[in-house]
Design a protein around this motif. Structure first.
Motif, PDB file in Angstrom:
ATOM      1  N   GLY A   1       0.795  -1.221   0.000  1.00 14.84           N
ATOM      2  CA  GLY A   1       0.000   0.000   0.000  1.00 14.84           C
ATOM      3  C   GLY A   1       0.829   1.273   0.000  1.00 14.84           C
ATOM      4  O   GLY A   1       0.419   2.278  -0.577  1.00 14.84           O
ATOM      5  N   ASN A   2       2.008   1.228   0.607  1.00  7.86           N
ATOM      6  CA  ASN A   2       2.831   2.433   0.618  1.00  7.86           C
ATOM      7  C   ASN A   2       3.426   2.736  -0.770  1.00  7.86           C
ATOM      8  O   ASN A   2       3.972   3.809  -0.984  1.00  7.86           O
ATOM      9  CB  ASN A   2       3.933   2.353   1.682  1.00  7.86           C
ATOM     10  CG  ASN A   2       4.983   1.315   1.377  1.00  7.86           C
ATOM     11  OD1 ASN A   2       4.733   0.335   0.679  1.00  7.86           O
ATOM     12  ND2 ASN A   2       6.155   1.510   1.923  1.00  7.86           N
ATOM     13  N   ASP A   3       3.307   1.819  -1.712  1.00  6.60           N
ATOM     14  CA  ASP A   3       3.772   2.021  -3.084  1.00  6.60           C
ATOM     15  C   ASP A   3       2.670   2.542  -4.009  1.00  6.60           C
ATOM     16  O   ASP A   3       2.928   2.844  -5.175  1.00  6.60           O
ATOM     17  CB  ASP A   3       4.292   0.707  -3.674  1.00  6.60           C
ATOM     18  CG  ASP A   3       5.493   0.165  -2.940  1.00  6.60           C
ATOM     19  OD1 ASP A   3       6.335   0.981  -2.515  1.00  6.60           O
ATOM     20  OD2 ASP A   3       5.591  -1.070  -2.792  1.00  6.60           O
ATOM     21  N   LEU A   4       1.458   2.632  -3.503  1.00  8.04           N
ATOM     22  CA  LEU A   4       0.309   2.941  -4.341  1.00  8.04           C
ATOM     23  C   LEU A   4       0.444   4.258  -5.099  1.00  8.04           C
ATOM     24  O   LEU A   4       0.183   4.315  -6.302  1.00  8.04           O
ATOM     25  CB  LEU A   4      -0.966   2.934  -3.500  1.00  8.04           C
ATOM     26  CG  LEU A   4      -2.271   3.003  -4.264  1.00  8.04           C
ATOM     27  CD1 LEU A   4      -2.372   1.914  -5.318  1.00  8.04           C
ATOM     28  CD2 LEU A   4      -3.440   2.890  -3.306  1.00  8.04           C
ATOM     29  N   GLU A   5       0.871   5.321  -4.445  1.00  8.90           N
ATOM     30  CA  GLU A   5       1.013   6.614  -5.121  1.00  8.90           C
ATOM     31  C   GLU A   5       2.019   6.515  -6.269  1.00  8.90           C
ATOM     32  O   GLU A   5       1.787   7.028  -7.364  1.00  8.90           O
ATOM     33  CB  GLU A   5       1.447   7.694  -4.132  1.00  8.90           C
ATOM     34  CG  GLU A   5       1.537   9.069  -4.761  1.00  8.90           C
ATOM     35  CD  GLU A   5       1.918  10.148  -3.755  1.00  8.90           C
ATOM     36  OE1 GLU A   5       2.317  11.230  -4.218  1.00  8.90           O
ATOM     37  OE2 GLU A   5       1.821   9.921  -2.544  1.00  8.90           O
ATOM     38  N   MET A   6       3.126   5.842  -6.030  1.00  8.85           N
ATOM     39  CA  MET A   6       4.143   5.663  -7.065  1.00  8.85           C
ATOM     40  C   MET A   6       3.585   4.860  -8.233  1.00  8.85           C
ATOM     41  O   MET A   6       3.764   5.233  -9.401  1.00  8.85           O
ATOM     42  CB  MET A   6       5.354   4.938  -6.472  1.00  8.85           C
ATOM     43  CG  MET A   6       6.394   4.529  -7.493  1.00  8.85           C
ATOM     44  SD  MET A   6       7.714   3.502  -6.798  1.00  8.85           S
ATOM     45  CE  MET A   6       6.833   2.017  -6.306  1.00  8.85           C
ATOM     46  N   LEU A   7       2.899   3.762  -7.942  1.00  7.89           N
ATOM     47  CA  LEU A   7       2.337   2.919  -8.991  1.00  7.89           C
ATOM     48  C   LEU A   7       1.302   3.669  -9.823  1.00  7.89           C
ATOM     49  O   LEU A   7       1.265   3.526 -11.050  1.00  7.89           O
ATOM     50  CB  LEU A   7       1.714   1.659  -8.382  1.00  7.89           C
ATOM     51  CG  LEU A   7       2.694   0.680  -7.733  1.00  7.89           C
ATOM     52  CD1 LEU A   7       1.944  -0.345  -6.901  1.00  7.89           C
ATOM     53  CD2 LEU A   7       3.561   0.010  -8.778  1.00  7.89           C
TER      54      LEU A   7
ATOM     55  N   VAL B   1       4.044  -2.272 -12.221  1.00  8.59           N
ATOM     56  CA  VAL B   1       4.301  -3.694 -12.023  1.00  8.59           C
ATOM     57  C   VAL B   1       4.133  -3.987 -10.541  1.00  8.59           C
ATOM     58  O   VAL B   1       4.756  -3.344  -9.703  1.00  8.59           O
ATOM     59  CB  VAL B   1       5.730  -4.076 -12.474  1.00  8.59           C
ATOM     60  CG1 VAL B   1       5.993  -5.552 -12.238  1.00  8.59           C
ATOM     61  CG2 VAL B   1       5.958  -3.706 -13.932  1.00  8.59           C
ATOM     62  N   VAL B   2       3.280  -4.951 -10.239  1.00 10.98           N
ATOM     63  CA  VAL B   2       3.076  -5.368  -8.853  1.00 10.98           C
ATOM     64  C   VAL B   2       3.585  -6.796  -8.720  1.00 10.98           C
ATOM     65  O   VAL B   2       3.337  -7.650  -9.578  1.00 10.98           O
ATOM     66  CB  VAL B   2       1.588  -5.274  -8.449  1.00 10.98           C
ATOM     67  CG1 VAL B   2       1.358  -5.863  -7.069  1.00 10.98           C
ATOM     68  CG2 VAL B   2       1.122  -3.832  -8.491  1.00 10.98           C
ATOM     69  N   MET B   3       4.306  -7.025  -7.653  1.00  8.81           N
ATOM     70  CA  MET B   3       4.864  -8.344  -7.409  1.00  8.81           C
ATOM     71  C   MET B   3       3.751  -9.334  -7.064  1.00  8.81           C
ATOM     72  O   MET B   3       2.777  -8.984  -6.402  1.00  8.81           O
ATOM     73  CB  MET B   3       5.890  -8.279  -6.267  1.00  8.81           C
ATOM     74  CG  MET B   3       6.986  -7.234  -6.483  1.00  8.81           C
ATOM     75  SD  MET B   3       7.766  -7.278  -8.115  1.00  8.81           S
ATOM     76  CE  MET B   3       8.538  -8.879  -8.092  1.00  8.81           C
ATOM     77  N   GLY B   4       3.925 -10.576  -7.493  1.00  6.95           N
ATOM     78  CA  GLY B   4       2.919 -11.606  -7.270  1.00  6.95           C
ATOM     79  C   GLY B   4       2.583 -11.829  -5.812  1.00  6.95           C
ATOM     80  O   GLY B   4       1.460 -12.196  -5.472  1.00  6.95           O
ATOM     81  N   ASN B   5       3.541 -11.598  -4.933  1.00  2.85           N
ATOM     82  CA  ASN B   5       3.297 -11.756  -3.504  1.00  2.85           C
ATOM     83  C   ASN B   5       2.852 -10.442  -2.862  1.00  2.85           C
ATOM     84  O   ASN B   5       2.756 -10.341  -1.652  1.00  2.85           O
ATOM     85  CB  ASN B   5       4.555 -12.268  -2.796  1.00  2.85           C
ATOM     86  CG  ASN B   5       5.714 -11.298  -2.916  1.00  2.85           C
ATOM     87  OD1 ASN B   5       6.160 -11.019  -4.021  1.00  2.85           O
ATOM     88  ND2 ASN B   5       6.188 -10.787  -1.797  1.00  2.85           N
ATOM     89  N   GLY B   6       2.552  -9.444  -3.687  1.00  2.00           N
ATOM     90  CA  GLY B   6       2.151  -8.132  -3.181  1.00  2.00           C
ATOM     91  C   GLY B   6       0.790  -8.149  -2.518  1.00  2.00           C
ATOM     92  O   GLY B   6       0.004  -9.096  -2.674  1.00  2.00           O
ATOM     93  N   GLU B   7       0.513  -7.078  -1.809  1.00  2.00           N
ATOM     94  CA  GLU B   7      -0.776  -6.937  -1.126  1.00  2.00           C
ATOM     95  C   GLU B   7      -1.901  -6.820  -2.150  1.00  2.00           C
ATOM     96  O   GLU B   7      -1.741  -6.208  -3.207  1.00  2.00           O
ATOM     97  CB  GLU B   7      -0.753  -5.700  -0.231  1.00  2.00           C
ATOM     98  CG  GLU B   7       0.242  -5.803   0.907  1.00  2.00           C
ATOM     99  CD  GLU B   7       0.339  -4.528   1.727  1.00  2.00           C
ATOM    100  OE1 GLU B   7      -0.360  -3.535   1.447  1.00  2.00           O
ATOM    101  OE2 GLU B   7       1.152  -4.530   2.675  1.00  2.00           O
ATOM    102  N   GLU B   8      -3.020  -7.395  -1.811  1.00  2.00           N
ATOM    103  CA  GLU B   8      -4.171  -7.390  -2.724  1.00  2.00           C
ATOM    104  C   GLU B   8      -4.654  -5.978  -3.044  1.00  2.00           C
ATOM    105  O   GLU B   8      -5.174  -5.731  -4.126  1.00  2.00           O
ATOM    106  CB  GLU B   8      -5.310  -8.226  -2.142  1.00  2.00           C
ATOM    107  CG  GLU B   8      -5.001  -9.718  -2.096  1.00  2.00           C
ATOM    108  CD  GLU B   8      -4.671 -10.323  -3.441  1.00  2.00           C
ATOM    109  OE1 GLU B   8      -5.374 -10.018  -4.432  1.00  2.00           O
ATOM    110  OE2 GLU B   8      -3.704 -11.104  -3.516  1.00  2.00           O
ATOM    111  N   CYS B   9      -4.441  -5.031  -2.138  1.00  2.00           N
ATOM    112  CA  CYS B   9      -4.933  -3.672  -2.353  1.00  2.00           C
ATOM    113  C   CYS B   9      -4.222  -2.953  -3.494  1.00  2.00           C
ATOM    114  O   CYS B   9      -4.751  -1.981  -4.040  1.00  2.00           O
ATOM    115  CB  CYS B   9      -4.838  -2.842  -1.075  1.00  2.00           C
ATOM    116  SG  CYS B   9      -3.152  -2.532  -0.484  1.00  2.00           S
TER     117      CYS B   9
END
Length: 70
Positions: free
Chosen positions: A21-27, A34-42
């Motif tokens: 979630g702390n990467d959301l603004e950047m993404l 790109v979101v890692m497969g083990n990343g948070e569902e949010c």
């Protein structure tokens, strides 16, 4: 923002990798997320590409696949 200006490019030309979630603004601000497969569902709904997990060298595999590196 600032680095893009220094390099003479826009954020649409940036690929961002994240997993929480702390990467959301950047993404959301990057041109390609790109979101890692083990990343948070949010964060997964914001992904343009879901990479394998970090435990499977997901970032390296994603870069190789996305940029045709063999």
């Amino acid at each position: 923002g600032e680095l893009c200006r220094e390099l003479g490019m826009t954020q649409e030309n940036v690929a961002a990798f994240g997993d929480s979630g702390n990467d959301l603004e950047m993404l959301r601000s990057a041109g390609f997320a790109v979101v890692m497969g083990n990343g948070e569902e949010c964060v997964k709904p914001y992904a343009d590409y879901i990479a394998p997990s970090v435990y499977e060298d997901g970032a390296a595999k994603a870069i190789a696949e996305l940029y045709g590196i063999t």
